[in-house]
Design a protein around this motif. Structure first.
Motif, PDB file in Angstrom:
ATOM      1  N   ARG A 127       0.774  -1.092  -0.091  1.00 22.90           N
ATOM      2  CA  ARG A 127      -0.035   0.024  -0.134  1.00 22.90           C
ATOM      3  C   ARG A 127       0.861   1.125  -0.172  1.00 22.90           C
ATOM      4  NH1 ARG A 127      -5.006   0.176  -1.527  1.00 22.90           N
ATOM      5  NH2 ARG A 127      -5.298   2.095  -0.086  1.00 22.90           N
ATOM      6  N   ASP A 128       0.507   2.224  -0.714  1.00 29.44           N
ATOM      7  CA  ASP A 128       1.151   3.624  -0.678  1.00 29.44           C
ATOM      8  C   ASP A 128       0.115   4.497  -0.948  1.00 29.44           C
ATOM      9  OD1 ASP A 128       2.949   5.672  -1.082  1.00 29.44           O
ATOM     10  OD2 ASP A 128       3.796   4.928  -3.077  1.00 29.44           O
ATOM     11  N   TRP A 132      -2.098   1.373  -4.508  1.00 26.47           N
ATOM     12  CA  TRP A 132      -0.897   0.299  -4.438  1.00 26.47           C
ATOM     13  C   TRP A 132       0.086   0.642  -5.211  1.00 26.47           C
ATOM     14  CZ3 TRP A 132      -1.479  -3.874  -1.305  1.00 26.47           C
ATOM     15  CH2 TRP A 132      -2.933  -4.207  -0.964  1.00 26.47           C
ATOM     16  N   ARG A 133       1.533   0.240  -4.899  1.00 28.74           N
ATOM     17  CA  ARG A 133       2.678   0.460  -5.487  1.00 28.74           C
ATOM     18  C   ARG A 133       3.208  -0.800  -5.707  1.00 28.74           C
ATOM     19  NH1 ARG A 133       8.238   1.759  -4.681  1.00 28.74           N
ATOM     20  NH2 ARG A 133       8.851   3.349  -6.173  1.00 28.74           N
ATOM     21  N   VAL A 135       6.750  -2.633  -7.659  1.00 29.45           N
ATOM     22  CA  VAL A 135       7.975  -2.368  -8.427  1.00 29.45           C
ATOM     23  C   VAL A 135       8.468  -3.548  -9.252  1.00 29.45           C
ATOM     24  CG1 VAL A 135      10.580  -1.797  -8.280  1.00 29.45           C
ATOM     25  CG2 VAL A 135       9.239  -0.848  -6.692  1.00 29.45           C
ATOM     26  N   TRP A 166      -0.428   4.821 -12.815  1.00 27.07           N
ATOM     27  CA  TRP A 166       0.542   5.699 -13.148  1.00 27.07           C
ATOM     28  C   TRP A 166       1.922   4.935 -13.080  1.00 27.07           C
ATOM     29  CZ3 TRP A 166      -0.609  10.643 -14.215  1.00 27.07           C
ATOM     30  CH2 TRP A 166      -1.968  11.014 -14.054  1.00 27.07           C
ATOM     31  N   ALA A 181       8.034   1.520 -11.806  1.00 27.79           N
ATOM     32  CA  ALA A 181       7.215   1.727 -10.448  1.00 27.79           C
ATOM     33  C   ALA A 181       5.653   1.942 -10.955  1.00 27.79           C
ATOM     34  CB  ALA A 181       7.831   2.775  -9.619  1.00 27.79           C
ATOM     35  N   TRP A 183       2.012   2.796  -9.829  1.00 24.79           N
ATOM     36  CA  TRP A 183       1.083   2.985  -8.670  1.00 24.79           C
ATOM     37  C   TRP A 183      -0.165   2.871  -9.062  1.00 24.79           C
ATOM     38  CZ3 TRP A 183      -2.182   7.196  -7.402  1.00 24.79           C
ATOM     39  CH2 TRP A 183      -2.719   7.044  -6.111  1.00 24.79           C
ATOM     40  N   ARG A 218      -1.065  11.419  -6.582  1.00 29.39           N
ATOM     41  CA  ARG A 218      -1.210  10.710  -5.219  1.00 29.39           C
ATOM     42  C   ARG A 218      -1.241  11.533  -4.118  1.00 29.39           C
ATOM     43  NH1 ARG A 218       4.351   7.116  -6.214  1.00 29.39           N
ATOM     44  NH2 ARG A 218       3.928   6.766  -4.015  1.00 29.39           N
TER      45      ARG A 218
END
Length: 339
Positions: A127-128, A132-133, A135, A166, A181, A183, A218
């Motif tokens: 979670r970010d 969600w994030r 890599v 994104w 990455a 998002w 974000r």
């Protein structure tokens, strides 16, 4: 039962004279026919026995109830996907967990990896903020910039609106040209209000330092530093051009050494409040306003040349790299800014 939908594919393999592909498709067809034949026979036997029992031995109430249930089940199974039996008054936003399987499906659909050459996750998906994030390391030879250009394809693979997806590069020693990455927002980030400008109630600005300008998708604060930023704000009508342009002007108004030179060709109410703080103002396209703007620009150019001439005569310890500011050099004078 006869797998008629697979016949064109098998014929295409025959036309290509691809024996291996034809044999594989034939084995697949045989497996499907056997399974579907068994299901058909069992269903027919069960239906025949059940129908005979309901018509001969079951009470009328049980017969009618069975028919109602059967019609309802068949109605649900056979209804078109775009026309459900029951509709809802509002569509709720879908907040779903981002998993490796979901991302693999999206990148396969976008053509950014293959089943035998999949994407790799060098860090856990987490979670970010309101999303969600993840890599992601793309297969060797696939650039992260290519994935960024396929943002819409990734959104389609995730079954989301592209404003929620994104992708960006991971740079530096922790990144590479194929590390991405991604998002994914829970909801449309532009559907919510961004709130008040942080300096709307109190605060002072130093235009030589960054000041708050807005928020990104974000919800993170985006700052501007006018020393290294030039702005040209443009858009179709009613998209917020004036609101965006007034934010840096308001920031300049909160720096006591800044001179504001504001000319509004439209001449409405949008910039009238700056009359109380601006050094020069002009509204409309009347002759006297245009002439005043021209004369003001000539004066500013002359002042700019004077300052550059002054900086050229100063020693490096006062103006290193031929640069100076009112913060460290009283000989340069105050800053003049124009909007």
């Amino acid at each position: 039962m006869s797998d008629a939908e697979g016949r064109p594919v098998r014929l295409a393999a025959v036309r290509r004279e691809d024996a291996a592909d034809y044999l594989r498709l034939s084995r697949q067809r045989d497996d499907r026919v056997r399974l579907r034949t068994v299901i058909l026979l069992l269903s027919a036997m069960f239906g025949l026995v059940s129908g005979t029992f309901l018509l001969t031995a079951a009470p009328r109430a049980v017969l009618y109830a069975s028919i109602a249930v059967l019609v309802g089940v068949l109605g649900v199974v056979g209804s078109p996907a775009d026309k459900p039996l029951l509709d809802v008054a509002a569509v709720k936003p879908r907040v779903r967990k981002l998993t490796a399987d979901v991302l693999m499906r999206a990148f396969l659909a976008a053509g950014l990896c293959k089943s035998d050459d999949p994407i790799v996750f060098p860090a856990p998906i987490m979670r970010d903020g309101p999303g969600w994030r993840a890599v992601i390391d793309l297969p060797y030879g696939i650039k992260a910039d290519t994935a960024i250009k396929k943002r819409n394809d990734l959104a389609a693979g995730l079954d989301l609106d592209e404003v929620q997806v994104w992708p960006e590069r991971v740079r530096g020693t922790a990144g590479s040209a194929r590390r991405l990455a991604l998002w994914v927002a829970d909801e449309d980030p532009y559907a919510k209000e961004s709130g008040l400008w942080p300096l709307i109630s109190k605060g002072q600005v130093d235009v030589f330092e960054p000041f708050p300008f807005g928020e990104d998708q974000r919800g993170r604060l985006v700052c501007l530093q006018l020393m290294f930023t030039s702005l040209l704000v443009g858009a179709i009508p009613r998209m917020g051009k004036t609101f965006a342009a007034r934010v840096p002007a308001l920031a300049c108004a909160l720096d006591p050494i800044v001179e504001l030179h504001i000319y509004d060709g439209k001449g409405g109410q949008d910039w009238r409040a700056f009359e109380r703080v601006a050094h020069r103002v002009g509204f409309g396209v009347r002759d006297e306003v245009v002439l005043a703007l021209v004369e003001d620009l000539r004066t500013l150019v002359a002042e700019m040349n004077r300052r550059y001439d002054t900086i050229a005569t100063l020693p490096p310890d006062i103006c290193p790299e031929s640069k100076g500011s009112p913060r460290n050099n009283t000989l340069v004078g105050s800053l003049s800014g124009g909007v």
